[in-house]
Enzyme design. Structure first.
Site, PDB file in Angstrom:
ATOM      1  CB  ALA A  88      -0.913   0.000   1.231  1.00  0.00           C
TER       2      ALA A  88
ATOM      3  NE  ARG B 264      -2.470   5.377 -14.096  1.00  0.00           N
ATOM      4  CZ  ARG B 264      -2.789   4.124 -14.425  1.00  0.00           C
ATOM      5  NH1 ARG B 264      -3.714   3.897 -15.333  1.00  0.00           N
ATOM      6  NH2 ARG B 264      -2.185   3.107 -13.845  1.00  0.00           N
TER       7      ARG B 264
ATOM      8  CE1 TYR C  40     -33.009  19.490  18.074  1.00  0.00           C
ATOM      9  CE2 TYR C  40     -33.292  21.142  19.798  1.00  0.00           C
ATOM     10  CZ  TYR C  40     -32.597  20.070  19.252  1.00  0.00           C
ATOM     11  OH  TYR C  40     -31.506  19.566  19.906  1.00  0.00           O
TER      12      TYR C  40
ATOM     13  CE1 TYR D  96     -25.045  24.656  24.187  1.00  0.00           C
ATOM     14  CE2 TYR D  96     -25.539  25.919  22.208  1.00  0.00           C
ATOM     15  CZ  TYR D  96     -24.620  25.398  23.096  1.00  0.00           C
ATOM     16  OH  TYR D  96     -23.282  25.618  22.889  1.00  0.00           O
TER      17      TYR D  96
ATOM     18  NE  ARG E  28     -52.823  32.195  23.739  1.00  0.00           N
ATOM     19  CZ  ARG E  28     -53.382  31.023  23.433  1.00  0.00           C
ATOM     20  NH1 ARG E  28     -52.656  30.013  23.029  1.00  0.00           N
ATOM     21  NH2 ARG E  28     -54.677  30.861  23.523  1.00  0.00           N
TER      22      ARG E  28
HETATM   23  C1  UD1 Z   1       2.160  -5.230 -10.671  1.00  0.00           C
HETATM   24  C2  UD1 Z   1       2.827  -6.523 -11.116  1.00  0.00           C
HETATM   25  C3  UD1 Z   1       2.167  -6.998 -12.414  1.00  0.00           C
HETATM   26  C4  UD1 Z   1       0.668  -7.159 -12.225  1.00  0.00           C
HETATM   27  C5  UD1 Z   1       0.071  -5.855 -11.696  1.00  0.00           C
HETATM   28  C6  UD1 Z   1      -1.360  -6.079 -11.312  1.00  0.00           C
HETATM   29  C7  UD1 Z   1       5.135  -6.430 -10.387  1.00  0.00           C
HETATM   30  C8  UD1 Z   1       6.531  -6.145 -10.760  1.00  0.00           C
HETATM   31  N1  UD1 Z   1       4.225  -6.284 -11.320  1.00  0.00           N
HETATM   32  O1  UD1 Z   1       2.447  -4.259 -11.669  1.00  0.00           O
HETATM   33  O2  UD1 Z   1       2.723  -8.235 -12.808  1.00  0.00           O
HETATM   34  O3  UD1 Z   1       0.070  -7.498 -13.461  1.00  0.00           O
HETATM   35  O4  UD1 Z   1       0.772  -5.424 -10.510  1.00  0.00           O
HETATM   36  O5  UD1 Z   1      -1.922  -4.859 -10.966  1.00  0.00           O
HETATM   37  O6  UD1 Z   1       4.889  -6.816  -9.261  1.00  0.00           O
HETATM   38  N2  UD1 Z   1       3.789  -1.019  -4.263  1.00  0.00           N
HETATM   39  C9  UD1 Z   1       4.431  -0.777  -3.072  1.00  0.00           C
HETATM   40  N3  UD1 Z   1       5.752  -0.466  -3.060  1.00  0.00           N
HETATM   41  C10 UD1 Z   1       6.485  -0.418  -4.193  1.00  0.00           C
HETATM   42  C11 UD1 Z   1       5.834  -0.673  -5.405  1.00  0.00           C
HETATM   43  C12 UD1 Z   1       4.498  -0.981  -5.421  1.00  0.00           C
HETATM   44  O7  UD1 Z   1       3.806  -0.814  -2.019  1.00  0.00           O
HETATM   45  O8  UD1 Z   1       7.688  -0.145  -4.085  1.00  0.00           O
HETATM   46  C13 UD1 Z   1       2.365  -1.338  -4.267  1.00  0.00           C
HETATM   47  C14 UD1 Z   1       1.532  -0.324  -5.018  1.00  0.00           C
HETATM   48  O9  UD1 Z   1       1.047   0.652  -4.150  1.00  0.00           O
HETATM   49  C15 UD1 Z   1       0.416  -1.168  -5.577  1.00  0.00           C
HETATM   50  C16 UD1 Z   1       1.053  -2.533  -5.788  1.00  0.00           C
HETATM   51  O10 UD1 Z   1       2.194  -2.553  -4.972  1.00  0.00           O
HETATM   52  O11 UD1 Z   1      -0.657  -1.330  -4.669  1.00  0.00           O
HETATM   53  C17 UD1 Z   1       1.414  -2.781  -7.222  1.00  0.00           C
HETATM   54  O12 UD1 Z   1       2.322  -1.824  -7.645  1.00  0.00           O
HETATM   55  P1  UD1 Z   1       2.267  -1.188  -9.081  1.00  0.00           P
HETATM   56  O13 UD1 Z   1       3.379  -0.251  -9.219  1.00  0.00           O
HETATM   57  O14 UD1 Z   1       0.916  -0.708  -9.373  1.00  0.00           O
HETATM   58  O15 UD1 Z   1       2.584  -2.477  -9.959  1.00  0.00           O
HETATM   59  P2  UD1 Z   1       2.290  -2.667 -11.479  1.00  0.00           P
HETATM   60  O16 UD1 Z   1       3.403  -2.041 -12.257  1.00  0.00           O
HETATM   61  O17 UD1 Z   1       0.939  -2.277 -11.802  1.00  0.00           O
END
Ligand code: UD1
Ligand code: CA
Length: 456
Positions: free
Chosen positions: A9, A15, A364, A385, A438
């Site tokens: 997370a 985006r 009220y 109040y 009144r």
């Molecule tokens: C990743 C997968 C991909 C898969 C896709 C599905 C990898 C390398 N790729 O790609 O195969 O199809 O998810 O959605 O794993 N996150 C961290 N720390 C980090 C990087 C990411 O917590 O350093 C979390 C992001 O917040 C996110 C999740 O990991 O919730 C996935 O990261 P994201 O960068 O979206 O991976 P994708 O490139 O989409």
């Protein structure tokens, strides 16, 4: 084997174009991550580790009530790096289940099946077939259909790009093995990131079994990257909750226009009109009827209640066969006993309204105890109040209050008292008598209304 859940997370969610970290964006009124935490809690894991980063302490602060091992990933160096941050707190003989904080609707059944596969000694991946796999990691299989590796979009060659089976990111694996592979992980790829997905090829090289579960539907594995996807999941979630209600016998006038943002449990023959919103824990007894544009939060309505259009009810307990609205507002701490009635533009706060009592128009009522069979006239207001303190009003059984009355608390209207219309009552009124306060009506005889002077 015991299970440790690691939820990724840390991402920003560029985006979303929002100040709020992505995993705190609300779905059905609650942060995306909270949905994942709720699902995790159902799995009876040893511990839940959440890797957070973007937005700093905002994320743990927003979900401070959850029993979570919060792990800060200062720099987002990739999904492999993220999981590595959580490993020191996980025992070798555990199973690691990796979830994403932005994949909120993953089902318990799918995760249980995935864990079952990992538990029998494999690296278990959750994949999904997509008509348009663009952007996702592809699951690469050999001629026998065995998984060889996962290739990320940016690394894939032309043939690999045509593969429609993609990695959801969710996987389960014995911790001991995952740890070994992650220690060897490099970042020599087009993004310079540590890819968690590279462990699949390592497992294959070690002849460690890799098992794949193909998700039945797209929605449960769908991640949220932008507001359009968020809205898509919102409506998918709405449809699912509506389907649950209808399966339980609830009549929905339009299943596309009811929002359950928490838990709603219904008795038999409940009817819900359009644009009703239910938040937190709501219980509706047998035969309850909910009108259009009604909002109900953390409340219980007993059998036979009718709630008319545009009524808002919060933290309240409504007895059998009560009638509310249209346009009633029931605020926290309100209890209505059986067959009580609140009409239009009536606001009630922290009060008890006894059996069969009626407050029908424009009132009220706050911090008040109302007995049985009381009639509160139109426009009655409790002045509870004084700007600093709140005071209590007590209205005993069978009191009749005329229209336009102000009751300046604290006071008691004793059993059977009648209060004349237009009164401002500042002292308690005795039982069974007529009390009024009144000014007398006078007529000024021969009075002439002023006239404008004619212009010269
Ligand atoms: C990743 C997968 C991909 C898969 C896709 C599905 C990898 C390398 N790729 O790609 O195969 O199809 O998810 O959605 O794993 N996150 C961290 N720390 C980090 C990087 C990411 O917590 O350093 C979390 C992001 O917040 C996110 C999740 O990991 O919730 C996935 O990261 P994201 O960068 O979206 O991976 P994708 O490139 O989409
Ligand atoms: Ca993603």
């Amino acid at each position: 084997m015991p299970v440790d859940i690691v939820i990724l997370a840390a991402g920003q969610g560029t985006r979303m174009k929002s100040e709020l970290p992505k995993v705190l964006q609300p779905l059905a009124g609650r942060p995306l991550l909270e949905h994942v935490l709720e699902r995790s809690a159902d799995l009876g894991a040893e511990a839940v580790h959440v890797v957070y980063g973007y937005g700093g302490h905002q994320v743990p602060q927003a979900l401070a009530d959850w029993p979570v091992n919060w792990i800060l990933q200062e720099q987002q160096l990739g999904t492999g790096h993220a999981v590595t941050q959580a490993l020191p707190g996980i025992a070798d003989d555990s199973l690691v289940l990796v979830l994403y904080g932005d994949v909120p609707l993953i089902s318990e059944a799918t995760l249980t099946e995935l864990l079952g596969k990992a538990d029998s000694g494999s690296l278990a991946l959750l994949s999904v077939m997509l008509a348009d796999p663009t952007g996702y990691g592809r699951i690469i299989r050999n001629d026998q259909g065995q998984v060889r590796k996962i290739v990320e979009q940016k690394e894939a060659n032309e043939t690999e790009l045509t593969v429609c089976e993609v990695n959801t990111g969710i996987l389960a694996c014995p911790a001991r093995h995952l740890r070994n592979w992650l220690e060897k992980l490099g970042n020599d790829n087009s993004q310079g990131e540590y890819y968690l997905t590279d462990v699949i090829a390592m497992a294959v090289a070690d002849r460690f079994p890799v098992d794949v579960l193909i998700a039945a539907g797209e929605i449960e594995v769908m991640g949220v990257n932008d507001k359009r996807q968020l809205a898509e999941l919102e409506s998918a979630n709405r449809a699912e909750k509506a389907a649950d209600l209808m399966r339980d016998g609830v009549t929905l006038l339009d299943p596309a226009r009811v929002d359950v943002r928490g838990k709603l449990s219904c008795g038999r023959d409940v009817v819900i009109d359009i644009n009703a919103i239910f938040e937190g824990d709501v219980e509706l007894g047998d035969g309850v009827s909910i009108g259009p544009n009604v909002v109900i939060r953390n409340s219980k309505l007993a059998a036979g209640c009718t709630v008319h259009a545009n009524t808002v009810i919060e933290d309240a307990e409504i007895g059998e066969s009560c009638e509310l609205g249209p346009f009633a507002r029931v605020r926290p701490g309100t209890v209505l006993e059986a067959s009580a009635k609140l009409g239009n533009f009536v606001e009630v706060k922290k009060s008890r309204v006894g059996k069969g009592s009626k407050i029908n128009h424009f009132s009220y009522i706050g911090d008040t105890e109302i007995g049985e069979r009381v009639n509160v006239g139109a426009g009655t207001i409790t002045c509870n109040y004084d700007g600093a303190n709140k005071f209590k009003t007590v209205i005993e059984d069978d009191v009749f209050i005329g229209s336009g009355v102000e009751l300046v608390a604290p006071l008691t209207l004793e059993k059977g008292a009648t209060i004349g219309a237009g009164s401002t009552i500042c002292k308690s009124a005795p039982a069974n008598e007529l009390t009024l306060a009144r000014s007398r009506q006078t007529t000024v005889k021969g009075w002439k209304s002023p006239r404008k002077k004619a212009r010269e």
